[in-house]
Design a protein around this motif. Structure first.
Motif, PDB file in Angstrom:
ATOM      1  N   ARG A  85      -5.966   1.994   1.031  1.00  0.00           N
ATOM      2  CA  ARG A  85      -6.992   1.543   1.959  1.00  0.00           C
ATOM      3  C   ARG A  85      -6.390   0.559   2.969  1.00  0.00           C
ATOM      4  NH1 ARG A  85      -9.320   0.158  -2.894  1.00  0.00           N
ATOM      5  NH2 ARG A  85      -9.752  -1.936  -2.119  1.00  0.00           N
ATOM      6  N   LYS A  86      -7.239  -0.027   3.787  1.00  0.00           N
ATOM      7  CA  LYS A  86      -6.793  -0.996   4.786  1.00  0.00           C
ATOM      8  C   LYS A  86      -6.118  -2.175   4.077  1.00  0.00           C
ATOM      9  CE  LYS A  86      -8.304  -3.800   8.656  1.00  0.00           C
ATOM     10  NZ  LYS A  86      -9.413  -4.312   9.440  1.00  0.00           N
ATOM     11  N   VAL A  87      -4.943  -2.554   4.585  1.00  0.00           N
ATOM     12  CA  VAL A  87      -4.155  -3.601   3.933  1.00  0.00           C
ATOM     13  C   VAL A  87      -3.813  -4.740   4.875  1.00  0.00           C
ATOM     14  CG1 VAL A  87      -3.097  -2.006   2.277  1.00  0.00           C
ATOM     15  CG2 VAL A  87      -1.935  -2.490   4.446  1.00  0.00           C
ATOM     16  N   TYR A  88      -3.503  -5.864   4.276  1.00  0.00           N
ATOM     17  CA  TYR A  88      -2.883  -6.979   4.977  1.00  0.00           C
ATOM     18  C   TYR A  88      -1.421  -6.957   4.534  1.00  0.00           C
ATOM     19  CZ  TYR A  88      -1.554 -11.653   6.409  1.00  0.00           C
ATOM     20  OH  TYR A  88      -0.910 -12.715   6.999  1.00  0.00           O
ATOM     21  N   ALA A  89      -0.511  -6.833   5.492  1.00  0.00           N
ATOM     22  CA  ALA A  89       0.919  -6.756   5.195  1.00  0.00           C
ATOM     23  C   ALA A  89       1.578  -8.090   5.517  1.00  0.00           C
ATOM     24  CB  ALA A  89       1.560  -5.637   6.006  1.00  0.00           C
ATOM     25  N   PHE A  90       2.542  -8.451   4.693  1.00  0.00           N
ATOM     26  CA  PHE A  90       3.267  -9.700   4.894  1.00  0.00           C
ATOM     27  C   PHE A  90       4.658  -9.576   4.292  1.00  0.00           C
ATOM     28  CE2 PHE A  90       0.858  -9.843   1.019  1.00  0.00           C
ATOM     29  CZ  PHE A  90       1.657 -10.482   0.084  1.00  0.00           C
ATOM     30  N   LYS A  91       5.545 -10.419   4.778  1.00  0.00           N
ATOM     31  CA  LYS A  91       6.931 -10.383   4.322  1.00  0.00           C
ATOM     32  C   LYS A  91       7.145 -11.458   3.264  1.00  0.00           C
ATOM     33  CE  LYS A  91      11.582  -9.988   6.129  1.00  0.00           C
ATOM     34  NZ  LYS A  91      12.386  -9.927   7.337  1.00  0.00           N
ATOM     35  N   ALA A  92       7.853 -11.085   2.227  1.00  0.00           N
ATOM     36  CA  ALA A  92       8.233 -12.027   1.177  1.00  0.00           C
ATOM     37  C   ALA A  92       9.752 -12.113   1.153  1.00  0.00           C
ATOM     38  CB  ALA A  92       7.714 -11.552  -0.171  1.00  0.00           C
ATOM     39  N   SER A  93      10.272 -13.055   0.408  1.00  0.00           N
ATOM     40  CA  SER A  93      11.717 -13.121   0.239  1.00  0.00           C
ATOM     41  C   SER A  93      12.029 -13.444  -1.206  1.00  0.00           C
ATOM     42  CB  SER A  93      12.329 -14.176   1.159  1.00  0.00           C
ATOM     43  OG  SER A  93      11.864 -15.457   0.812  1.00  0.00           O
ATOM     44  N   SER A  94      13.115 -12.877  -1.673  1.00  0.00           N
ATOM     45  CA  SER A  94      13.551 -13.148  -3.040  1.00  0.00           C
ATOM     46  C   SER A  94      15.018 -13.518  -2.990  1.00  0.00           C
ATOM     47  CB  SER A  94      13.327 -11.922  -3.937  1.00  0.00           C
ATOM     48  OG  SER A  94      14.258 -10.918  -3.635  1.00  0.00           O
ATOM     49  N   GLU A  95      15.631 -13.621  -4.155  1.00  0.00           N
ATOM     50  CA  GLU A  95      17.037 -13.989  -4.166  1.00  0.00           C
ATOM     51  C   GLU A  95      17.935 -12.856  -3.696  1.00  0.00           C
ATOM     52  OE1 GLU A  95      18.002 -14.524  -8.585  1.00  0.00           O
ATOM     53  OE2 GLU A  95      15.938 -13.840  -8.484  1.00  0.00           O
ATOM     54  N   TYR A  96      17.377 -11.629  -3.558  1.00  0.00           N
ATOM     55  CA  TYR A  96      18.227 -10.516  -3.150  1.00  0.00           C
ATOM     56  C   TYR A  96      17.606  -9.551  -2.144  1.00  0.00           C
ATOM     57  CZ  TYR A  96      15.692  -8.352  -7.053  1.00  0.00           C
ATOM     58  OH  TYR A  96      14.714  -7.917  -7.915  1.00  0.00           O
TER      59      TYR A  96
END
Length: 172
Positions: A85-96
């Motif tokens: 369905r309709k989403v909110y997208a966002f960027k995350a960051s991890s150790e890799y």
């Protein structure tokens, strides 16, 4: 029961320089899994919340069980392209890596109080990104619980204290 005994350290996985915490031995042991779930529930009962938010994939394992036991909703955080369905997208960051994550926009209700459930807190990048997404969608992240906190990766970070994050296993 010492749950640390059921976590295997895998060097250089998924990339060189990362020590992966393999929780599959814990999941494969009835007593260890039961102990972990009981500890999650014990902590969750100390927090006033409406729903659990959990990133894929191992966060789902614990979140759905805890939600069932506490009669709460589960909100899934998935990698890009996995939610219909309709989403909110966002960027995350991890150790890799730095994946694009998504949440269904209608899963978080205005003023929902959420707790984040995951298997491992490492650098805090995913948790911080989820908090910003929850804020954007009108909810409030009031806490978080993880199986393993890699404290050494964020030892100077007060985000976890400010947001009332708790861990079952702390690795310093």
């Amino acid at each position: 029961m010492n749950l640390t005994d059921y976590v295997i350290n895998i060097k250089d996985f998924p990339i060189k320089g990362v020590d992966f915490k393999d929780i599959t031995p814990l999941l494969n042991n009835n007593d260890a899994l039961k102990c972990a779930i009981e500890k999650f529930v014990e902590i969750a009962k100390t927090i006033e919340f409406d729903a659990i938010i959990a990133p894929e994939s191992r966060g789902f394992i614990f979140a759905t069980t805890i939600a069932y036991l506490l009669n709460k909703r589960v909100i899934l955080v998935r990698k890009k392209g996995k939610l219909p369905r309709k989403v909110y997208a966002f960027k995350a960051s991890s150790e890799y890596d730095a994946p694009i994550l998504e949440i269904h926009v209608d899963d978080i209700k205005k003023n929902d109080r959420l707790i984040l459930i995951d298997d491992v807190f490492a650098t805090g990048g995913t948790a911080k990104a989820i908090k910003l997404a929850v804020d954007h969608l009108g909810g409030e992240l009031v806490g978080g619980i993880c199986l393993i906190d890699l404290v050494f990766l964020h030892k100077n970070e007060d985000f976890f204290n400010k947001c009332h994050f708790k861990a079952i296993i702390n690795i310093k």
